[in-house]
Design an enzyme around this catalytic site. Sequence first.
Site, PDB file in Angstrom:
ATOM      1  N   GLY A 258       0.928  -1.038   0.130  1.00 20.05           N
ATOM      2  CA  GLY A 258      -0.134  -0.080   0.098  1.00 20.05           C
ATOM      3  C   GLY A 258       0.805   1.185   0.059  1.00 20.05           C
ATOM      4  N   MET A 260       4.712   3.259   2.089  1.00 20.12           N
ATOM      5  CA  MET A 260       6.124   2.896   2.663  1.00 20.12           C
ATOM      6  C   MET A 260       6.355   4.316   3.499  1.00 20.12           C
ATOM      7  SD  MET A 260       8.107   0.640   3.839  1.00 20.12           S
ATOM      8  CE  MET A 260       9.401   1.524   4.959  1.00 20.12           C
ATOM      9  N   GLU A 295       1.310   5.778   7.837  1.00 19.78           N
ATOM     10  CA  GLU A 295       2.302   6.152   7.284  1.00 19.78           C
ATOM     11  C   GLU A 295       2.953   7.190   8.078  1.00 19.78           C
ATOM     12  OE1 GLU A 295       3.659   3.532   5.840  1.00 19.78           O
ATOM     13  OE2 GLU A 295       1.779   2.904   5.056  1.00 19.78           O
ATOM     14  N   GLU A 317       3.925  -2.410  13.263  1.00 18.19           N
ATOM     15  CA  GLU A 317       2.829  -2.478  12.472  1.00 18.19           C
ATOM     16  C   GLU A 317       1.521  -2.554  13.243  1.00 18.19           C
ATOM     17  OE1 GLU A 317       2.955  -1.505   9.831  1.00 18.19           O
ATOM     18  OE2 GLU A 317       4.901  -1.744   9.141  1.00 18.19           O
TER      19      GLU A 317
HETATM   20  N1  ARG Z   1       5.762  -0.723   6.220  1.00 16.58           N
HETATM   21  C1  ARG Z   1       4.912  -0.702   5.151  1.00 16.58           C
HETATM   22  C2  ARG Z   1       3.388  -0.318   6.030  1.00 16.58           C
HETATM   23  O1  ARG Z   1       3.133  -1.009   6.517  1.00 16.58           O
HETATM   24  C3  ARG Z   1       4.801  -1.985   4.403  1.00 16.58           C
HETATM   25  C4  ARG Z   1       5.977  -2.213   3.567  1.00 16.58           C
HETATM   26  C5  ARG Z   1       6.243  -3.938   3.424  1.00 16.58           C
HETATM   27  N2  ARG Z   1       6.797  -3.963   2.177  1.00 16.58           N
HETATM   28  C6  ARG Z   1       7.162  -5.291   1.757  1.00 16.58           C
HETATM   29  N3  ARG Z   1       7.560  -5.372   0.827  1.00 16.58           N
HETATM   30  N4  ARG Z   1       7.169  -6.222   2.884  1.00 16.58           N
HETATM   31  O2  ARG Z   1       3.243   0.907   5.980  1.00 16.58           O
HETATM   32 ZN    ZN Z   2       3.057  -0.005   8.454  1.00 12.39          ZN
END
Ligand code: ARG
Ligand code: ZN
Length: 875
Positions: A258, A260, A295, A317
């Site tokens: 979604g 980053m 984010e 998360e």
């Molecule tokens: N940290 C990001 C979010 O939750 C997700 C990115 C994960 N990307 C990945 N390729 N595993 O907002």
């Molecule tokens: Zn996240």
Amino acid sequence: ATIHRQDYRPPAFLVDSVELHVALHPTATRVRARLAMRRNGDARDLELDGEALTLIEASLDGAPLAAPRMEHLPGGGLRIADAPDAFVLETLVEISPEANTELSGLYLSGGNYFTQCEAEGFRRITFFPDRPDVMARYTVTIEADKATCPVLLSNGNPAGAGDLPGDRHWARWEDPHPKPSYLFALVAGDLVAVRDHFTTRSGRQVALAIYVRQGDEDGCGHAMDSLKAAMAWDETEYGLEYDLDVFNIAAVSDFNMGAMENKGLNIFNTKYILARPDTATDGDYEGIETVVAHEYFHNWTGNRVTCRDWFQLSLKEGLTVFRDQHFSEHMGSAAVKRLANVRRLRAAQFPEDAGPMAHPVRPDSYVEINNFYTATVYQKGSEVVRMMRELIGHENFRKGMDLYIARHDNQAVTIEDFVSAMQDASGVDLSRFSRWYAQAGTPELRVEDDFDASTGRYTLTLSQTTPPTPGQPEKQPVPIPVAMGLLGPDGVALPLRLQGEDAAEAPEERMLLLEEARQDFVFEGLGNRRPTPSLLRGFSAPVKLTGLELPALGFLAAQDSDPFVRWDSGQQYAVAEMLRLIGAHRAGGAAPALPEGLATIFAAVLDRAEADPAFAAEALALPSEDFVANQMPVADPEAIHLVRQALRREIGARFAPRFAGLHDALQDTGPYRIDGASIGRRALRNAALSYLAQAPGSDGLPRARAQFAAGANMTDVLAALRVLADSDDPAREDALAAFHASWRHDPLVLDKWFMLQATSSRADTLAQVQALALHPDFDIRNPNRVRALVGAFAASNPVHFHAASGEGYRFLAEMVIALDPVNSQVAARMVSPLGDWKRQSPERAAMMRAELERILARPNLSKGTFEKVSKSLAE
Ligand code: ARG
Ligand code: ZN
């Protein structure tokens, strides 16, 4: 190779500062890295991660490195023997953004450069100890052609720019905050900025910008409003302010997830930025608000305080999902947002917890970390934080957050550190509660009760069991907070006086804590009023509640004061009746008829519909086919579909005049607005249209045609088109063709065109989906498009995915096989629906397993897809 949480060792070398110089070129980008490093243990040899890098040269303290002192490692990394205590390592590598279809590391999208480094993409940009507990200060200089790349962005604050010979230019960025490599970002290309600004509580002026492709500027308003609202909310709710002079967002059409949270330079899937009333639905608007906030909130929960290792992923998360959900509840109708989130948790996380990939919120092992960006880590992780807040109290939770940040700012820490901060700030012992992080599986909460009218004593017996999951055969009880009330026969709340308590203080709602496998809670002073228990109000714990009979569920659906319990009781009632009708159908019974009890619930919802349209729209939705399947020991996708469709028809027919009335009365007057009231009104009106279209002889389809033609906004257009796409209406093909013609050039809208057809219930859907995979607008390299067609079909169209011929399974396996060499992260995600074979009939299970075996037999399978497929096959 499986990586185990218990094997964690601190990094052998640390990096104090990173100077990167990136000279951009589509096929031959050169990255020069200057790392100031020092020893952090006894190891003599320095090992660096690397993947798909071509090493040009390397030096240590200015002395060139070569074999045998320097050697390449099997996975693409580098080992340098006998590193000194402190040194400067310089490397120069070449990479090809154009060849990078994995969309991890540095890649091209529409001619522009973007990065994605979480979890392990930085190693595809330069040699580095690519793990989150190595935090460094970064200075980044980008150099590129002026014409194709007027915009050059990285993390932190701008620190200079200038021209170079040959029509090239450069820009430098400095990030004063130490960060792990997964938060590195670079964006370059021909983008335009939509600008705004925000003044923090303490007076810092922050320049805000959202970078998009030319022509998309008019789609950024909602994202910008959401960003400013999130910045303000983090200040008032948590006292957390932004910490740089600029906050940049860049939107990209090719993106694995979604969005980053890269420090100071968030990169977003365009899906979560771009919205205009004519292109985006209300759901899209809500998604943007949530993801932009999510984010942004990571700036503190994730960036300033980060994860020690990837097993701690939920530290950032789960907590950040909790924060974004709380924010979105505040921005809209809290109760409806809550039940929509619960619906999603049950649709995605409960099956995961019951399937072959089940893992604790803090996993114990993984092969490919990208497979663990899951509903369990995110959504269940958020529920665990939410329970903690209820257990220790909201004020203590805020103190705990303050303590967590004060203790761990600029550190890479663990979930235990977070729980300790909450425990120390509140004085509440959370050691048992921590089981929620360690134990996989969804606990089942069972209720039994007993009432003695002669003494006015009511005994509520709550018990819990958690089913075994892979690698965890035995489970312990977890502390389950049960927010509850008791309703008298007239629906009025009864005073809740537990045995031994003072009568004067009996509240009408309280939190019981079930800590053991089974506990009695005895209430007194109820006279002869037999109570009905209202349990798990607001969904106070992520568990499955069982043991309530139909009469109690019907009563709660009509009478309870808690909107979650009202909604949920109606859903549980509908599930129970659907299961009964499915059984009768399988036994050769007559066509399913609408049960009177369910009709009564629907009538009550419709009576109150206009008072809270958003709630009514949720309450009128029957449980999904998948949700029903998950309640059956062996699913029967055809019978489930048949019964659900029959009920929809019966409900449509029974209440046709009321649905028509709602469709007339709730039409938007004035311009499109995205406030909660307008969203709720449109949701209810479109739910009414959808039911009406099911009613034989009604004018539902003509209404859908007219609504489609009127084209007022994408929410209404898409709702109308969905009705048509599901029907045999003669206007169906023309409507789909017209929609395609209008939106051919807007990828996000075209995704909706694919998704509608992929999720259609029409008999020819599987053939249509196979044809769409060959459509010129289908592009296997674009994750959004793959999700819109393949993902939507396999995960949201059970009756066709589980076609008795096995063609649905075969289609998915073919797509996984084609996708794996292109984008293994997305391919691995697509495998999940095949892992559901244990719940299917032996014939289907055999076909599903055969497709999994076929994928597994492919040479050069990525380790991510290998992990998903092999775990899905486990008996
Ligand atoms: N940290 C990001 C979010 O939750 C997700 C990115 C994960 N990307 C990945 N390729 N595993 O907002
Ligand atoms: Zn996240």
